[in-house]
Scaffold this motif. Structure first.
Motif, PDB file in Angstrom:
ATOM      1  N   GLY A 200     -10.415 -21.714  19.037  1.00 53.83           N
ATOM      2  CA  GLY A 200     -11.185 -22.061  17.850  1.00 53.83           C
ATOM      3  C   GLY A 200     -10.931 -23.492  17.425  1.00 53.83           C
ATOM      4  N   TYR A 201     -11.974 -24.183  17.041  1.00 53.50           N
ATOM      5  CA  TYR A 201     -11.794 -25.554  16.574  1.00 53.50           C
ATOM      6  C   TYR A 201     -11.843 -25.639  15.060  1.00 53.50           C
ATOM      7  N   LYS A 202     -12.471 -24.664  14.400  1.00 51.52           N
ATOM      8  CA  LYS A 202     -12.668 -24.725  12.952  1.00 51.52           C
ATOM      9  C   LYS A 202     -11.649 -23.851  12.230  1.00 51.52           C
ATOM     10  N   LEU A 203     -11.168 -24.348  11.096  1.00 55.69           N
ATOM     11  CA  LEU A 203     -10.220 -23.613  10.274  1.00 55.69           C
ATOM     12  C   LEU A 203     -10.781 -22.235   9.937  1.00 55.69           C
ATOM     13  N   GLN A 204      -9.954 -21.212  10.155  1.00 60.21           N
ATOM     14  CA  GLN A 204     -10.336 -19.831   9.869  1.00 60.21           C
ATOM     15  C   GLN A 204      -9.572 -19.321   8.649  1.00 60.21           C
ATOM     16  N   LYS A 205     -10.220 -18.476   7.860  1.00 66.24           N
ATOM     17  CA  LYS A 205      -9.561 -17.879   6.693  1.00 66.24           C
ATOM     18  C   LYS A 205      -9.663 -16.361   6.792  1.00 66.24           C
ATOM     19  N   ALA A 206      -8.662 -15.685   6.231  1.00 66.42           N
ATOM     20  CA  ALA A 206      -8.647 -14.229   6.275  1.00 66.42           C
ATOM     21  C   ALA A 206      -7.882 -13.684   5.079  1.00 66.42           C
ATOM     22  N   ASN A 207      -8.208 -12.449   4.713  1.00 63.87           N
ATOM     23  CA  ASN A 207      -7.565 -11.774   3.587  1.00 63.87           C
ATOM     24  C   ASN A 207      -6.473 -10.834   4.094  1.00 63.87           C
ATOM     25  N   PHE A 208      -5.379 -10.762   3.351  1.00 66.13           N
ATOM     26  CA  PHE A 208      -4.281  -9.850   3.631  1.00 66.13           C
ATOM     27  C   PHE A 208      -3.878  -9.191   2.322  1.00 66.13           C
ATOM     28  N   ASN A 209      -2.995  -8.212   2.413  1.00 65.83           N
ATOM     29  CA  ASN A 209      -2.334  -7.651   1.242  1.00 65.83           C
ATOM     30  C   ASN A 209      -0.835  -7.653   1.502  1.00 65.83           C
ATOM     31  N   THR A 210      -0.054  -7.915   0.443  1.00 69.25           N
ATOM     32  CA  THR A 210       1.385  -7.877   0.617  1.00 69.25           C
ATOM     33  C   THR A 210       1.845  -6.431   0.820  1.00 69.25           C
ATOM     34  N   LEU A 211       2.935  -6.296   1.539  1.00 63.42           N
ATOM     35  CA  LEU A 211       3.544  -4.999   1.796  1.00 63.42           C
ATOM     36  C   LEU A 211       4.990  -5.092   1.313  1.00 63.42           C
ATOM     37  N   SER A 212       5.339  -4.314   0.314  1.00 61.19           N
ATOM     38  CA  SER A 212       6.684  -4.413  -0.253  1.00 61.19           C
ATOM     39  C   SER A 212       7.729  -4.020   0.790  1.00 61.19           C
ATOM     40  N   ALA A 213       8.982  -4.434   0.526  1.00 64.03           N
ATOM     41  CA  ALA A 213      10.053  -4.237   1.503  1.00 64.03           C
ATOM     42  C   ALA A 213      10.211  -2.786   1.958  1.00 64.03           C
ATOM     43  N   PRO A 214      10.182  -1.800   1.054  1.00 69.88           N
ATOM     44  CA  PRO A 214      10.333  -0.409   1.534  1.00 69.88           C
ATOM     45  C   PRO A 214       9.212   0.017   2.482  1.00 69.88           C
ATOM     46  N   TYR A 215       7.972  -0.397   2.189  1.00 72.07           N
ATOM     47  CA  TYR A 215       6.851  -0.041   3.054  1.00 72.07           C
ATOM     48  C   TYR A 215       6.919  -0.796   4.379  1.00 72.07           C
ATOM     49  N   CYS A 216       7.380  -2.053   4.330  1.00 73.52           N
ATOM     50  CA  CYS A 216       7.512  -2.826   5.565  1.00 73.52           C
ATOM     51  C   CYS A 216       8.616  -2.235   6.440  1.00 73.52           C
ATOM     52  N   GLU A 217       9.684  -1.800   5.800  1.00 70.68           N
ATOM     53  CA  GLU A 217      10.761  -1.141   6.541  1.00 70.68           C
ATOM     54  C   GLU A 217      10.244   0.123   7.211  1.00 70.68           C
ATOM     55  N   LEU A 218       9.408   0.860   6.519  1.00 70.74           N
ATOM     56  CA  LEU A 218       8.843   2.084   7.075  1.00 70.74           C
ATOM     57  C   LEU A 218       7.874   1.778   8.217  1.00 70.74           C
ATOM     58  N   ALA A 219       7.072   0.725   8.056  1.00 68.58           N
ATOM     59  CA  ALA A 219       6.044   0.406   9.043  1.00 68.58           C
ATOM     60  C   ALA A 219       6.587  -0.308  10.271  1.00 68.58           C
ATOM     61  N   ALA A 220       7.635  -1.126  10.077  1.00 65.82           N
ATOM     62  CA  ALA A 220       8.085  -1.981  11.180  1.00 65.82           C
ATOM     63  C   ALA A 220       9.592  -2.059  11.324  1.00 65.82           C
ATOM     64  N   GLY A 221      10.337  -1.357  10.482  1.00 68.55           N
ATOM     65  CA  GLY A 221      11.781  -1.463  10.557  1.00 68.55           C
ATOM     66  C   GLY A 221      12.274  -2.844  10.197  1.00 68.55           C
ATOM     67  N   TYR A 222      11.583  -3.510   9.263  1.00 74.49           N
ATOM     68  CA  TYR A 222      11.867  -4.916   8.978  1.00 74.49           C
ATOM     69  C   TYR A 222      11.649  -5.173   7.494  1.00 74.49           C
ATOM     70  N   GLY A 223      12.506  -5.967   6.900  1.00 76.45           N
ATOM     71  CA  GLY A 223      12.330  -6.325   5.507  1.00 76.45           C
ATOM     72  C   GLY A 223      13.530  -7.069   4.965  1.00 76.45           C
ATOM     73  N   TYR A 224      13.304  -8.271   4.462  1.00 77.52           N
ATOM     74  CA  TYR A 224      14.363  -9.102   3.902  1.00 77.52           C
ATOM     75  C   TYR A 224      13.863  -9.711   2.602  1.00 77.52           C
ATOM     76  N   ASP A 225      14.808 -10.073   1.714  1.00 78.42           N
ATOM     77  CA  ASP A 225      14.428 -10.705   0.454  1.00 78.42           C
ATOM     78  C   ASP A 225      13.719 -12.032   0.679  1.00 78.42           C
ATOM     79  N   SER A 226      13.985 -12.663   1.813  1.00 82.92           N
ATOM     80  CA  SER A 226      13.432 -13.997   2.081  1.00 82.92           C
ATOM     81  C   SER A 226      12.077 -13.947   2.788  1.00 82.92           C
ATOM     82  N   THR A 227      11.538 -12.762   3.025  1.00 78.32           N
ATOM     83  CA  THR A 227      10.272 -12.652   3.746  1.00 78.32           C
ATOM     84  C   THR A 227       9.236 -11.902   2.926  1.00 78.32           C
ATOM     85  N   VAL A 228       7.975 -12.087   3.306  1.00 83.30           N
ATOM     86  CA  VAL A 228       6.856 -11.336   2.739  1.00 83.30           C
ATOM     87  C   VAL A 228       6.102 -10.698   3.901  1.00 83.30           C
TER      88      VAL A 228
END
Length: 271
Positions: free
Chosen positions: A181-209
């Motif tokens: 791609g040559y042109k800047l792309q934009k996309a929507n996301f939603n944040t996933l809190s640490a407990p849900y991220c831990e459940l979904a991926a086994g990952y979660g730190y105070d320093s990450t989103v």
């Protein structure tokens, strides 16, 4: 959590890195394209810049002043916290086209967070050789406001980014069909809190989103280092890596900017 042992290599056509094993089936590759995104328009993200290594787009970044850019540490790391040579890095500003338009500017200094390693504290500052002139297509993004007296790298309250907060990312990279791609792309996301991220991926730190999105969407080659913004256009995070293939069922991971405000301020203050 398995022992993450990434081996990083900066390539001309992007960053292709050996994996960070976080869950048994998942491998984190610090690559980035926005799958399932749409074209941005000129001036919509005037802080978005193309970070270029050996004259080719490698990562994205965000202007936080007329002289400084925030990006991911792995984008500019040679070995660990030792950056690549500034002579090998340039930045294209003021254009949504990664190949043309705007201006190519040279780099004076690259500073990687001293605690960076294994994709944690994946944040770096790039200082430009000379200050930019702001315009409708070149402007600084707004940083989050630190709580009074809040020390760096203390626990950030969950209310700062509640689970399900809408956020937005704009970056360059391959498109969903695999083309460059040559042109800047934009996309929507939603944040996933640490407990849900831990459940979904086994990952979660105070320093990450953690960022949730549909399958076959999300970051991939070229989007690493891109800004994650909220509805008020405040820079909340810097995209870092994803698990498995881009667009997998796992959330994408970004580095929380508010966690590093003291470090950013200390290293961008005028002498």
């Amino acid at each position: 959590m398995a022992d993450p042992r990434p081996h990083l290599t900066l390539l001309i056509l992007g960053l292709i890195c050996a994996g960070l094993s976080v869950v048994p089936e998942a491998q984190a590759l610090p690559q980035g394209r926005i799958l399932g995104g749409e074209d941005a328009v000129q001036g919509e993200f005037p802080w978005s810049v193309s970070v270029r290594y050996l004259k080719a787009h490698a990562c994205s970044g965000s202007l936080i002043s007329d002289s400084y850019i925030l990006t991911a540490a792995h984008c500019v790391s040679n070995v660990g916290t030792t950056p690549v040579s500034t002579s090998d890095v340039q930045v294209r500003v003021g254009s949504i086209n990664q190949f043309a338009g705007g201006s190519i500017v040279s780099v004076k200094r690259i500073l990687i967070h001293p605690s960076y390693g294994n994709f944690l504290h994946d944040i770096a500052l790039i200082e430009l050789n000379s200050p930019l002139t702001f315009s409708s297509t070149i402007a600084a993004v707004t940083l989050p406001t630190a709580s009074e007296g809040e020390p760096e790298e203390t626990e950030v309250e969950e209310e700062e980014l509640p689970n399900g907060t809408p956020v937005y990312v704009a970056g360059w990279g391959e498109l969903s069909d695999g083309s460059a791609g040559y042109k800047l792309q934009k996309a929507n996301f939603n944040t996933l809190s640490a407990p849900y991220c831990e459940l979904a991926a086994g990952y979660g730190y105070d320093s990450t989103v953690c960022l949730s999105r549909g399958e076959n969407e999300g970051i991939c080659r070229g989007d690493a280092g891109a800004g994650v913004l909220d509805d008020q256009k405040v820079l909340r995070a810097i995209t870092s890596f994803y698990f498995g293939d881009c667009g997998s069922k796992y959330p994408d991971i970004s580095t929380k900017v508010s966690y590093y405000l003291d470090w950013i301020s200390a290293n961008t203050a005028e002498e």
